[in-house]
Design an enzyme around this catalytic site. Structure first.
Site, PDB file in Angstrom:
ATOM      1  N   GLU A  97       0.829  -1.200   0.000  1.00  0.00           N
ATOM      2  CA  GLU A  97       0.000   0.000   0.000  1.00  0.00           C
ATOM      3  C   GLU A  97       0.866   1.254   0.000  1.00  0.00           C
ATOM      4  OE1 GLU A  97      -4.174  -1.416   2.020  1.00  0.00           O
ATOM      5  OE2 GLU A  97      -2.674  -0.562   3.366  1.00  0.00           O
ATOM      6  N   CYS A 110       3.403   8.503   1.126  1.00  0.00           N
ATOM      7  CA  CYS A 110       4.012   7.499   1.998  1.00  0.00           C
ATOM      8  C   CYS A 110       4.196   6.222   1.195  1.00  0.00           C
ATOM      9  CB  CYS A 110       3.114   7.261   3.214  1.00  0.00           C
ATOM     10  SG  CYS A 110       3.778   6.059   4.388  1.00  0.00           S
ATOM     11  N   CYS A 117       6.669  -6.902   6.819  1.00  0.00           N
ATOM     12  CA  CYS A 117       7.805  -6.414   7.612  1.00  0.00           C
ATOM     13  C   CYS A 117       8.212  -7.494   8.597  1.00  0.00           C
ATOM     14  CB  CYS A 117       7.432  -5.136   8.363  1.00  0.00           C
ATOM     15  SG  CYS A 117       8.834  -4.405   9.257  1.00  0.00           S
ATOM     16  N   CYS A 121       7.169  -4.902  15.237  1.00  0.00           N
ATOM     17  CA  CYS A 121       6.830  -3.843  16.191  1.00  0.00           C
ATOM     18  C   CYS A 121       5.384  -4.066  16.652  1.00  0.00           C
ATOM     19  CB  CYS A 121       6.999  -2.469  15.562  1.00  0.00           C
ATOM     20  SG  CYS A 121       8.718  -2.104  15.131  1.00  0.00           S
ATOM     21  N   CYS A 124       2.070  -2.027  15.331  1.00  0.00           N
ATOM     22  CA  CYS A 124       1.954  -1.759  13.899  1.00  0.00           C
ATOM     23  C   CYS A 124       1.136  -2.835  13.212  1.00  0.00           C
ATOM     24  CB  CYS A 124       3.347  -1.665  13.273  1.00  0.00           C
ATOM     25  SG  CYS A 124       3.297  -1.315  11.496  1.00  0.00           S
ATOM     26  N   CYS A 345      -1.211   6.278   9.990  1.00  0.00           N
ATOM     27  CA  CYS A 345       0.106   5.755  10.355  1.00  0.00           C
ATOM     28  C   CYS A 345      -0.014   4.430  11.117  1.00  0.00           C
ATOM     29  CB  CYS A 345       0.825   6.780  11.224  1.00  0.00           C
ATOM     30  SG  CYS A 345       2.473   6.276  11.719  1.00  0.00           S
TER      31      CYS A 345
END
Length: 374
Positions: A97, A110, A117, A121, A124, A345
């Site tokens: 995305e 962005c 990933c 984290c 996220c 975010c």
């Protein structure tokens, strides 16, 4: 030059020097590469036949040996606040995305650097999908190309995209070479022509690669901090166990020493009862005093299904910001954008054929939570 179509070269994989080298390999003058580069990035052209100042013989040679292949748009959607999100298809059923955020004085895109990933984290959404692979240079700069084409962006004229941030899916410094090539195209006058302060890479803190980045390209740096003590940061950002805060801050000090006129942004996502208390603000103030030219970007947590975290209350966020400002720490509060299309975010979720089994583990936990609630 006869080339099998499956062996054709994607010109979006080359920075300027790489494109010049490729043209030399096919027996063409290097300056021809710069002609074509201007068509690709200034005119957003992907059809060689439309490149009117390129000779017919060269156009035929390019058609036979290469192509201009940005990612395919699988889905795109706009939010009520003007934010726009693209789901871009990759190979094997994967997708990433990209998000465009318009503001009165700028437009920020962005961009993702990996399919999924691997850093895990805890706060996220991307982390719940696991990791599949790094993106090619063409797949990174291609996100900018797709958004620019959609928005009617014209380099050096109608610049709808004024800033690009490597803050999408993935850890950019784990895909170093491809990310640096893509950022060089963002910065190149024959590419998207963005100034160094308008191209930002955000990292969770890969210390050796921060040092390498500062020596490789002139861009801005953002660090995903989220806690100012090692115990809490290791819980939130597991990479901290390998590169603790002291090492991270030392690398930031080296960055500033090499680039004395630049500033680093420290991103701090505020989560209710986790890292938003006055004691956490005091720890952050103490840390930031070691980097007096830098700034803090406070981000209200954006919830997603299955997360155990909650957004801090507005008055708690304001009090946290006030505490930092009173200590003369330059502090900004990021306004939440794109909530209605899951474009805020930490919310980006493409389609990831997970190689880490994290997706299965996350779904199992969701099922267990649902069963317990029932």
């Amino acid at each position: 030059m006869q080339v099998n179509p499956v062996e054709k070269v994607n010109l979006l994989d080359f920075d300027r020097q790489g494109l010049r080298d490729f043209f030399a390999q096919i027996g063409e003058k290097p300056y021809r590469a710069e002609q074509v580069m201007k068509w690709i990035y200034h005119h957003l052209e992907d059809n060689f036949e439309n490149m009117t100042d390129v000779g017919k013989a060269l156009r035929a040679k390019l058609e036979a040996s290469c192509y201009i292949g940005p990612p395919k748009t699988m889905f795109e959607k706009g939010a009520a606040d003007g934010t726009h999100k693209w789901l871009l298809g990759m190979d094997g059923g994967n997708a990433v995305e990209a998000v465009y955020i318009p503001e009165p004085t700028r437009g920020t895109l962005c961009v993702s650097s990996q399919v999924g990933c691997g850093l895990n984290c805890q706060f996220c959404s991307t982390a719940t999908q696991g990791f599949n692979r790094n993106l090619a240079t063409s797949e990174i700069i291609g996100q900018v190309w797709v958004a620019a084409k959609y928005l009617g962006n014209v380099t050096h004229q109608n610049r709808r995209i004024t800033n690009v941030v490597m803050m999408g899916m993935g850890e950019p410094l784990l895909n170093f070479d491809n990310v640096v090539k893509a950022m060089s195209l963002m910065r190149d006058d024959l590419g998207f022509g963005l100034a160094s302060k308008r191209v930002t890479l955000s990292t969770a803190g890969l210390v050796p690669m921060i040092d390498k980045l500062s020596e490789s390209i002139d861009v801005s740096l953002a660090v995903s901090l989220h806690a100012a003590n090692d115990e809490l940061r290791t819980e939130l950002v597991p990479l901290n166990k390998r590169y603790p805060i002291a090492e991270l801050i030392a690398s930031c000090q080296r960055w500033i020493a090499r680039k004395p006129r630049t500033s680093i942004t420290f991103e701090y996502t505020l989560m209710k009862g986790v890292n938003d208390q006055p004691e956490h603000a005091r720890q952050l103030i103490k840390l930031m005093r070691r980097l007096p030219t830098c700034k803090v970007n406070l981000i209200p947590f954006n919830p997603f299904p299955g997360t155990r975290f909650e957004r801090s209350e507005p008055e708690v966020i304001r009090a946290f910001q006030t505490q930092l400002l009173n200590a003369h720490i330059l502090t900004m509060l990021r306004r939440t954008r794109g909530d209605d299309i899951d474009a805020a975010c930490g919310q980006l979720k493409g389609q990831v054929l997970d190689r880490t089994r994290r997706q299965a583990e996350f779904r199992k936990r969701l099922d267990e939570d649902a069963a317990h609630a029932a």
